[in-house]
Write a protein that holds these residues in place. Structure first.
Motif, short mmCIF file in Angstrom:
data_model
loop_
_atom_site.label_atom_id
_atom_site.label_comp_id
_atom_site.label_asym_id
_atom_site.label_seq_id
_atom_site.Cartn_x
_atom_site.Cartn_y
_atom_site.Cartn_z
N ILE A 164 -9.83 13.47 16.24
CA ILE A 164 -8.85 14.55 16.29
C ILE A 164 -7.43 13.99 16.29
O ILE A 164 -6.54 14.49 15.60
CB ILE A 164 -9.10 15.44 17.54
N ASN A 165 -7.22 12.91 17.05
CA ASN A 165 -5.90 12.28 17.07
C ASN A 165 -5.52 11.74 15.69
O ASN A 165 -4.38 11.88 15.24
CB ASN A 165 -5.84 11.18 18.12
N GLN A 166 -6.48 11.12 15.01
CA GLN A 166 -6.21 10.61 13.67
C GLN A 166 -5.92 11.76 12.70
O GLN A 166 -5.06 11.64 11.83
CB GLN A 166 -7.39 9.78 13.16
N ALA A 167 -6.62 12.85 12.85
CA ALA A 167 -6.38 14.03 12.01
C ALA A 167 -4.97 14.54 12.22
O ALA A 167 -4.27 14.92 11.26
CB ALA A 167 -7.40 15.13 12.32
N ARG A 168 -4.51 14.55 13.46
CA ARG A 168 -3.14 14.95 13.76
C ARG A 168 -2.15 14.04 13.07
O ARG A 168 -1.20 14.49 12.45
CB ARG A 168 -2.92 14.95 15.27
N ARG A 169 -2.40 12.73 13.14
CA ARG A 169 -1.51 11.76 12.51
C ARG A 169 -1.49 11.89 10.98
O ARG A 169 -0.48 11.63 10.35
CB ARG A 169 -1.93 10.34 12.89
N MET B 117 0.84 -1.17 0.00
CA MET B 117 0.00 0.00 0.00
C MET B 117 0.89 1.24 0.00
O MET B 117 1.88 1.29 0.69
CB MET B 117 -0.86 0.02 1.26
N ASN B 118 0.48 2.24 -0.75
CA ASN B 118 1.25 3.49 -0.73
C ASN B 118 0.59 4.50 0.19
O ASN B 118 -0.48 4.27 0.75
CB ASN B 118 1.44 4.05 -2.15
N ILE B 119 1.26 5.64 0.35
CA ILE B 119 0.78 6.65 1.30
C ILE B 119 -0.62 7.14 0.93
O ILE B 119 -1.48 7.30 1.80
CB ILE B 119 1.76 7.84 1.35
N GLU B 120 -0.86 7.36 -0.36
CA GLU B 120 -2.16 7.87 -0.80
C GLU B 120 -3.28 6.89 -0.45
O GLU B 120 -4.35 7.28 0.00
CB GLU B 120 -2.14 8.13 -2.31
N GLN B 121 -3.02 5.59 -0.64
CA GLN B 121 -4.03 4.59 -0.30
C GLN B 121 -4.27 4.55 1.21
O GLN B 121 -5.41 4.39 1.65
CB GLN B 121 -3.59 3.21 -0.79
N ASP B 122 -3.21 4.70 2.00
CA ASP B 122 -3.36 4.72 3.45
C ASP B 122 -4.23 5.90 3.88
O ASP B 122 -5.10 5.76 4.73
CB ASP B 122 -1.99 4.82 4.14
N ILE B 123 -3.97 7.07 3.31
CA ILE B 123 -4.74 8.26 3.67
C ILE B 123 -6.19 8.10 3.24
O ILE B 123 -7.11 8.41 3.99
CB ILE B 123 -4.10 9.53 3.05
N ASP B 124 -6.41 7.59 2.03
CA ASP B 124 -7.78 7.36 1.55
C ASP B 124 -8.52 6.37 2.45
O ASP B 124 -9.68 6.57 2.78
CB ASP B 124 -7.78 6.86 0.11
N PHE B 125 -7.83 5.31 2.86
CA PHE B 125 -8.43 4.31 3.74
C PHE B 125 -8.80 4.94 5.08
O PHE B 125 -9.91 4.75 5.59
CB PHE B 125 -7.46 3.15 3.96
N GLU B 126 -7.89 5.74 5.64
CA GLU B 126 -8.14 6.37 6.94
C GLU B 126 -9.26 7.39 6.84
O GLU B 126 -10.11 7.48 7.73
CB GLU B 126 -6.85 7.02 7.46
N LEU B 127 -9.30 8.16 5.76
CA LEU B 127 -10.38 9.14 5.57
C LEU B 127 -11.73 8.43 5.44
O LEU B 127 -12.73 8.91 5.96
CB LEU B 127 -10.12 10.01 4.35
N ALA B 128 -11.75 7.30 4.77
CA ALA B 128 -13.00 6.54 4.64
C ALA B 128 -13.48 6.07 6.01
O ALA B 128 -14.67 6.13 6.32
CB ALA B 128 -12.81 5.36 3.69
N ARG B 129 -12.54 5.61 6.85
CA ARG B 129 -12.90 5.18 8.21
C ARG B 129 -13.45 6.35 9.03
O ARG B 129 -14.45 6.21 9.74
CB ARG B 129 -11.67 4.62 8.93
N LEU B 130 -12.79 7.50 8.92
CA LEU B 130 -13.22 8.67 9.68
C LEU B 130 -14.57 9.18 9.20
O LEU B 130 -15.41 9.60 9.99
CB LEU B 130 -12.16 9.78 9.61
N ARG B 131 -14.78 9.13 7.89
CA ARG B 131 -16.07 9.57 7.32
C ARG B 131 -17.19 8.66 7.82
O ARG B 131 -18.25 9.12 8.24
CB ARG B 131 -16.02 9.56 5.80
N LYS B 132 -16.94 7.37 7.81
CA LYS B 132 -17.93 6.40 8.27
C LYS B 132 -18.27 6.64 9.74
O LYS B 132 -19.43 6.65 10.13
CB LYS B 132 -17.40 4.98 8.08
N LEU B 133 -17.25 6.87 10.56
CA LEU B 133 -17.47 7.14 11.97
C LEU B 133 -18.28 8.42 12.16
O LEU B 133 -19.26 8.44 12.91
CB LEU B 133 -16.13 7.28 12.71
#
Length: 139
Positions: free
Chosen positions: A59-64, A1-17
């Motif tokens: 907020i912590n995930q946003a910081r990361r 996985m590259n950085i862009e995919q990691d960010i997209d995955f994390e954003l999808a998790r945060l959006r769902k939450l």
């Protein structure tokens, strides 16, 4: 996985939450949505403190992910404001339905990351393979 995919995955998790917390179910015939934040928040004080936890995790995930300091400050204030008003009986419950702090925080994070990506410089790559250059013989 590259950085862009990691960010997209994390954003999808945060959006769902965010949407599960604030807009899980829409009331038919209205623009009003209800989520877990509203349901858990019905428990006096404890419910509102519990619903602050997903906001703090976001907020912590946003910081990361590299959100700007201004965005992080906005998210912290948003979550604190939502929690402070939420502990007020009845008024806080009505406020929670319309304020949707988690969705606001997610959208602020998304804007921040999009601005950061737009300012990023393009990385130049070499078109020719990098290696030793063959010397030419001079006779």
């Amino acid at each position: 996985m590259n950085i862009e995919q990691d960010i997209d995955f994390e954003l999808a998790r945060l959006r769902k939450l965010a949407f599960r917390m604030d807009a899980l179910v829409r009331i038919p015939g209205t623009r009003i949505c209800i989520g877990f934040d509203n349901l858990i928040g019905l428990m006096p004080v404890v419910g509102d403190l519990l619903t602050a936890l997903p906001g703090l995790w976001m907020i912590n995930q946003a910081r990361r992910l590299g959100a700007s300091p201004g965005t992080l400050a906005y998210m912290v204030l948003n979550t604190a404001f939502d929690t402070a008003i939420g502990v007020i009986p009845v008024v806080g419950d009505v406020f929670d339905v319309f304020y949707c702090a988690n969705i606001r925080n997610y959208r602020a994070l998304e804007r921040s990351l999009n601005k950061k990506a737009a300012r990023a410089k393009t990385v130049r790559t070499a078109h020719d393979p990098v290696g030793w250059v063959k010397p030419t013989l001079i006779s």
